[in-house]
Design a protein around this motif. Structure first.
Motif, PDB file in Angstrom:
ATOM      1  N   ARG A 124      36.615 -13.650  17.521  1.00 11.59           N
ATOM      2  CA  ARG A 124      35.255 -13.981  17.069  1.00 11.59           C
ATOM      3  C   ARG A 124      34.940 -13.274  15.760  1.00 11.59           C
ATOM      4  N   THR A 125      35.420 -12.040  15.600  1.00  8.61           N
ATOM      5  CA  THR A 125      35.187 -11.329  14.345  1.00  8.61           C
ATOM      6  C   THR A 125      35.916 -12.019  13.203  1.00  8.61           C
ATOM      7  N   LEU A 126      37.083 -12.587  13.462  1.00  7.40           N
ATOM      8  CA  LEU A 126      37.776 -13.355  12.428  1.00  7.40           C
ATOM      9  C   LEU A 126      36.957 -14.575  12.023  1.00  7.40           C
ATOM     10  N   GLU A 127      36.265 -15.195  12.978  1.00  9.55           N
ATOM     11  CA  GLU A 127      35.369 -16.302  12.630  1.00  9.55           C
ATOM     12  C   GLU A 127      34.238 -15.813  11.733  1.00  9.55           C
ATOM     13  N   VAL A 128      33.666 -14.670  12.083  1.00 12.04           N
ATOM     14  CA  VAL A 128      32.597 -14.092  11.273  1.00 12.04           C
ATOM     15  C   VAL A 128      33.101 -13.798   9.860  1.00 12.04           C
ATOM     16  N   LEU A 129      34.253 -13.163   9.776  1.00 16.90           N
ATOM     17  CA  LEU A 129      34.769 -12.765   8.470  1.00 16.90           C
ATOM     18  C   LEU A 129      35.266 -13.966   7.663  1.00 16.90           C
ATOM     19  N   GLU A 130      35.601 -15.072   8.330  1.00 11.70           N
ATOM     20  CA  GLU A 130      35.890 -16.295   7.577  1.00 11.70           C
ATOM     21  C   GLU A 130      34.642 -16.749   6.837  1.00 11.70           C
ATOM     22  N   GLY A 151      34.154 -14.507   4.014  1.00 14.64           N
ATOM     23  CA  GLY A 151      35.107 -14.785   2.954  1.00 14.64           C
ATOM     24  C   GLY A 151      36.298 -13.863   2.890  1.00 14.64           C
ATOM     25  N   VAL A 152      36.659 -13.194   4.011  1.00 12.96           N
ATOM     26  CA  VAL A 152      37.784 -12.258   3.944  1.00 12.96           C
ATOM     27  C   VAL A 152      38.848 -12.463   5.021  1.00 12.96           C
ATOM     28  N   THR A 153      38.686 -13.435   5.906  1.00 10.93           N
ATOM     29  CA  THR A 153      39.645 -13.582   7.000  1.00 10.93           C
ATOM     30  C   THR A 153      41.051 -13.886   6.492  1.00 10.93           C
ATOM     31  N   GLY A 154      41.175 -14.762   5.519  1.00  8.08           N
ATOM     32  CA  GLY A 154      42.499 -15.069   4.986  1.00  8.08           C
ATOM     33  C   GLY A 154      43.190 -13.824   4.461  1.00  8.08           C
ATOM     34  N   ARG A 155      42.445 -12.963   3.805  1.00  3.42           N
ATOM     35  CA  ARG A 155      43.004 -11.721   3.273  1.00  3.42           C
ATOM     36  C   ARG A 155      43.388 -10.769   4.402  1.00  3.42           C
ATOM     37  N   ALA A 156      42.560 -10.738   5.456  1.00 10.03           N
ATOM     38  CA  ALA A 156      42.866  -9.858   6.595  1.00 10.03           C
ATOM     39  C   ALA A 156      44.130 -10.312   7.312  1.00 10.03           C
ATOM     40  N   GLY A 197      44.520  -1.865   9.884  1.00 12.55           N
ATOM     41  CA  GLY A 197      43.820  -0.589   9.820  1.00 12.55           C
ATOM     42  C   GLY A 197      42.384  -0.745   9.357  1.00 12.55           C
ATOM     43  N   GLN A 198      41.511   0.106   9.879  1.00 11.03           N
ATOM     44  CA  GLN A 198      40.107   0.018   9.483  1.00 11.03           C
ATOM     45  C   GLN A 198      39.936   0.228   7.984  1.00 11.03           C
ATOM     46  N   TRP A 199      40.724   1.136   7.395  1.00  7.91           N
ATOM     47  CA  TRP A 199      40.585   1.364   5.966  1.00  7.91           C
ATOM     48  C   TRP A 199      40.938   0.113   5.177  1.00  7.91           C
ATOM     49  N   GLN A 200      41.875  -0.690   5.708  1.00  5.97           N
ATOM     50  CA  GLN A 200      42.241  -1.930   5.024  1.00  5.97           C
ATOM     51  C   GLN A 200      41.122  -2.958   5.126  1.00  5.97           C
ATOM     52  N   VAL A 201      40.473  -3.027   6.292  1.00 11.67           N
ATOM     53  CA  VAL A 201      39.325  -3.925   6.447  1.00 11.67           C
ATOM     54  C   VAL A 201      38.237  -3.549   5.441  1.00 11.67           C
ATOM     55  N   GLU A 202      37.971  -2.258   5.331  1.00 13.02           N
ATOM     56  CA  GLU A 202      36.938  -1.806   4.400  1.00 13.02           C
ATOM     57  C   GLU A 202      37.326  -2.133   2.959  1.00 13.02           C
ATOM     58  N   LYS A 203      38.582  -1.979   2.627  1.00 11.77           N
ATOM     59  CA  LYS A 203      39.041  -2.293   1.271  1.00 11.77           C
ATOM     60  C   LYS A 203      38.816  -3.774   0.957  1.00 11.77           C
ATOM     61  N   LEU A 204      39.161  -4.647   1.896  1.00 10.84           N
ATOM     62  CA  LEU A 204      38.960  -6.074   1.681  1.00 10.84           C
ATOM     63  C   LEU A 204      37.482  -6.414   1.525  1.00 10.84           C
ATOM     64  N   LEU A 205      36.629  -5.786   2.307  1.00 12.09           N
ATOM     65  CA  LEU A 205      35.193  -6.031   2.198  1.00 12.09           C
ATOM     66  C   LEU A 205      34.642  -5.492   0.883  1.00 12.09           C
ATOM     67  N   ARG A 206      35.130  -4.332   0.430  1.00 12.63           N
ATOM     68  CA  ARG A 206      34.686  -3.823  -0.871  1.00 12.63           C
ATOM     69  C   ARG A 206      35.082  -4.779  -1.994  1.00 12.63           C
ATOM     70  N   GLU A 207      36.302  -5.320  -1.905  1.00  9.95           N
ATOM     71  CA  GLU A 207      36.750  -6.269  -2.919  1.00  9.95           C
ATOM     72  C   GLU A 207      35.886  -7.527  -2.899  1.00  9.95           C
ATOM     73  N   ARG A 208      35.557  -8.003  -1.723  1.00  9.55           N
ATOM     74  CA  ARG A 208      34.690  -9.177  -1.625  1.00  9.55           C
ATOM     75  C   ARG A 208      33.304  -8.869  -2.179  1.00  9.55           C
ATOM     76  N   LEU A 209      32.774  -7.708  -1.876  1.00 14.08           N
ATOM     77  CA  LEU A 209      31.453  -7.318  -2.371  1.00 14.08           C
ATOM     78  C   LEU A 209      31.453  -7.236  -3.898  1.00 14.08           C
ATOM     79  N   ALA A 210      32.530  -6.724  -4.461  1.00 18.55           N
ATOM     80  CA  ALA A 210      32.623  -6.605  -5.921  1.00 18.55           C
ATOM     81  C   ALA A 210      32.570  -7.969  -6.597  1.00 18.55           C
ATOM     82  N   GLU A 211      32.990  -9.022  -5.897  1.00 10.05           N
ATOM     83  CA  GLU A 211      32.929 -10.368  -6.458  1.00 10.05           C
ATOM     84  C   GLU A 211      31.487 -10.820  -6.683  1.00 10.05           C
TER      85      GLU A 211
END
Length: 520
Positions: free
Chosen positions: A55-61, A64-69, A112-126
């Motif tokens: 379900r979290t993968l659905e949320v993150l799709e 805009g980050v599920t593909g990256r995760a 890893g949680q740090w990787q999830v956070e990194k992907l979200l930071r990258e998405r936010l920077a967009e």
């Protein structure tokens, strides 16, 4: 030092973990003003919560980050269990799971949680937003017009709303004065950390257990050379846990794994974890909200903490965005606590039960930790005041789907005949209206034009339809008979708002959102 007030009439988010970052992205992609601060001077690189559920993968799709995760993590990692040094079995609890048209993610992803956070930071920077590091909020004041947060250096930030996503020791929560009820079990603890280990296979999750009920686990973290280490702690003469150390990890590993010649090295995270089960009695006080671990903390089993926090943010984001834009009545924000507080209570109960099952599983040679896999999360909010009652029997079988439920996915064709999934359609930050059948096509077009700022509208299998349900998956998922016209209104967080065949009920619902009365 300064006493100046920096104006920001949007949302101030305190804490840049998965919850805060998800909320920031949700606000930014909806055009809301957002500022996110974190007391830490730099991002961490700790695996911590290491799994994203379907379900979290659905949320993150939608975010805009599920593909990256999926690219950064792995969805297939068998469990290898050993008991008293002997190999017992290799299992994959999701080996037979398959995606379905209405649920595209049949299993979670290890990351890893740090990787999830990194992907979200990258998405936010967009969206042109970055995390303000080394920025600690020490308190706040609020009034009818907004919130003034006070920083450690004396700076004062003015915002329309403030959200505390600052973890289990949340300063925002303490300043709000809400209760944080629950327990901390000092008798149950675990050491956990990230280490490297040459000579250990990285294609399975190793679980060594012994007849004394103790053991050690090494989980290879994708995209790194590290394993996440988990074990019961060493105890001192008084029975108290010793502080975590690489030397202690090595002694535990040597005792329970019994794999000669393997040396644990390069620790990047060493932690002692105790069983905490706590949640707030309120998630909102005026213009200040709590989300994630600041509102509820869970036993480690099932990886529910990070997932629940991300889903908190997904629920709150669209509501805050409408509120800051002046498109929502004041009561819409009440529904965040109404919907998420029961979910937090349910999740605490589930995670506590899972943790107990894990402790029992390690004692049995034929039972793996996979036996404690969590049930699905995020199935819906049928109790919510946002779950509207539409025209009776509008969509056939009410047992299939009800207002408040998660909106299913389905493969369709767009007006040009190209494949498109409903989840792709729902990625728009507005409400989505699906009108099934030619009979409602005119009403769908009119509603879309009249409520364009709040609604995107599509006809399905009508005259000049926007979408074609060419294989019937959408009608089956939504419980709509082939010959029955129907209107399905989907919330911005992809839950069913309304099932009806009366266009006036859709218009009334959208008007209610803009005028939603407060309970207070």
């Amino acid at each position: 030092m300064t006493d100046d007030v920096v104006r920001n009439e949007g949302v101030l988010i305190v804490g840049a973990g998965p919850t805060g970052l998800t909320l920031a992205v949700e606000l930014a992609r909806r055009g809301a003003g957002v500022r996110i601060v974190d007391a830490a001077p730099a991002p961490h690189r700790e695996s911590r919560g290491k799994g994203l559920q379907p379900r979290t993968l659905e949320v993150l799709e939608d975010v805009g980050v599920t593909g990256r995760a999926l690219a950064a993590g792995t969805t297939r990692l068998p469990f290898r269990k050993y008991f008293d040094g002997a190999h017992v079995n290799d299992t994959d609890p999701f080996a037979d799971a398959r995606p379905t048209p209405d649920a595209p993610y049949e299993r979670g992803v290890l990351i890893g949680q740090w990787q999830v956070e990194k992907l979200l930071r990258e998405r936010l920077a967009e969206f042109g937003v970055g995390v303000e590091r080394g920025t600690e909020v020490t308190g706040f004041e609020q009034d009818e017009g907004g919130v003034t947060a006070v920083l450690a250096d004396g700076e004062r930030i003015r915002a329309g709303y403030l959200v505390g996503c600052d973890g289990g020791r949340s300063r925002v929560r303490k300043a709000m004065g809400v209760r944080f009820d629950g327990t901390t079990d000092e008798t149950q603890s675990m050491v956990v950390g990230d280490v490297e280990a040459e000579g250990i296979s990285r294609d399975v999750w190793h679980q060594w257990f012994a007849s004394d009920g103790r053991g050690v686990m090494l989980c290879p973290m994708p995209g790194t050379n590290s394993f996440q280490f988990q074990a019961g702690p060493e105890l001192d003469a008084g029975g108290e846990p010793l502080p975590p150390s690489l030397e202690g990890f090595q002694r535990i590993f040597d005792r329970y794994a019994g794999v000669p010649g393997v040396t644990l090295t390069d620790p990047t995270w060493l932690s002692l974890w105790r069983v905490n089960v706590r949640m707030v009695d309120r998630m909102r006080v005026g213009r200040v909200f709590l989300a994630g671990d600041a509102a509820h903390i869970h036993p480690i089993a099932g990886g529910l903490g990070m997932n629940t926090g991300i889903q908190d943010a997904y629920n709150l984001g669209w509501k805050l965005a409408l509120a800051t834009a002046g498109q929502a009545g004041p009561g819409l924000l009440d529904t965040y606590e109404e919907e998420r507080l029961p979910v937090a209570a349910w999740t605490l109960g589930i995670s506590s039960d899972l943790y107990a099952r894990v402790r029992e599983a390690v004692k049995e040679p034929g039972t793996g930790v996979e036996a404690a896999a969590p049930p699905p999360m995020g199935t819906g909010y049928r109790w919510s005041s946002l779950a509207a009652t539409g025209t009776p029997a509008a969509t056939g079988d009410p047992a299939v789907l009800r207002p408040g439920d998660r909106a299913p996915d389905a493969p369709c064709l767009d007006a040009s005949g190209n494949p498109v999934r409903l989840f792709e359609v729902y990625a728009d930050p507005r409400f989505t209206l699906l009108g099934f059948g030619a009979e409602v096509a005119g009403a769908v077009g009119k509603l879309g034009a009249e409520h364009d700022d709040l609604l995107q509208a599509f006809t399905v299998d009508g005259g000049g339809s926007d979408l074609r349900d060419h294989e019937g998956h959408a009608r089956r998922a939504y419980g709509i008979r082939t010959s029955t016209p129907a209107l399905v209104l989907v919330r911005p967080d992809n839950h069913i708002a309304l099932l009806t065949r009366d266009p006036a009920e859709v218009a009334d619902y959208l008007t209610r959102i803009t005028t939603f009365p407060t309970k207070e």
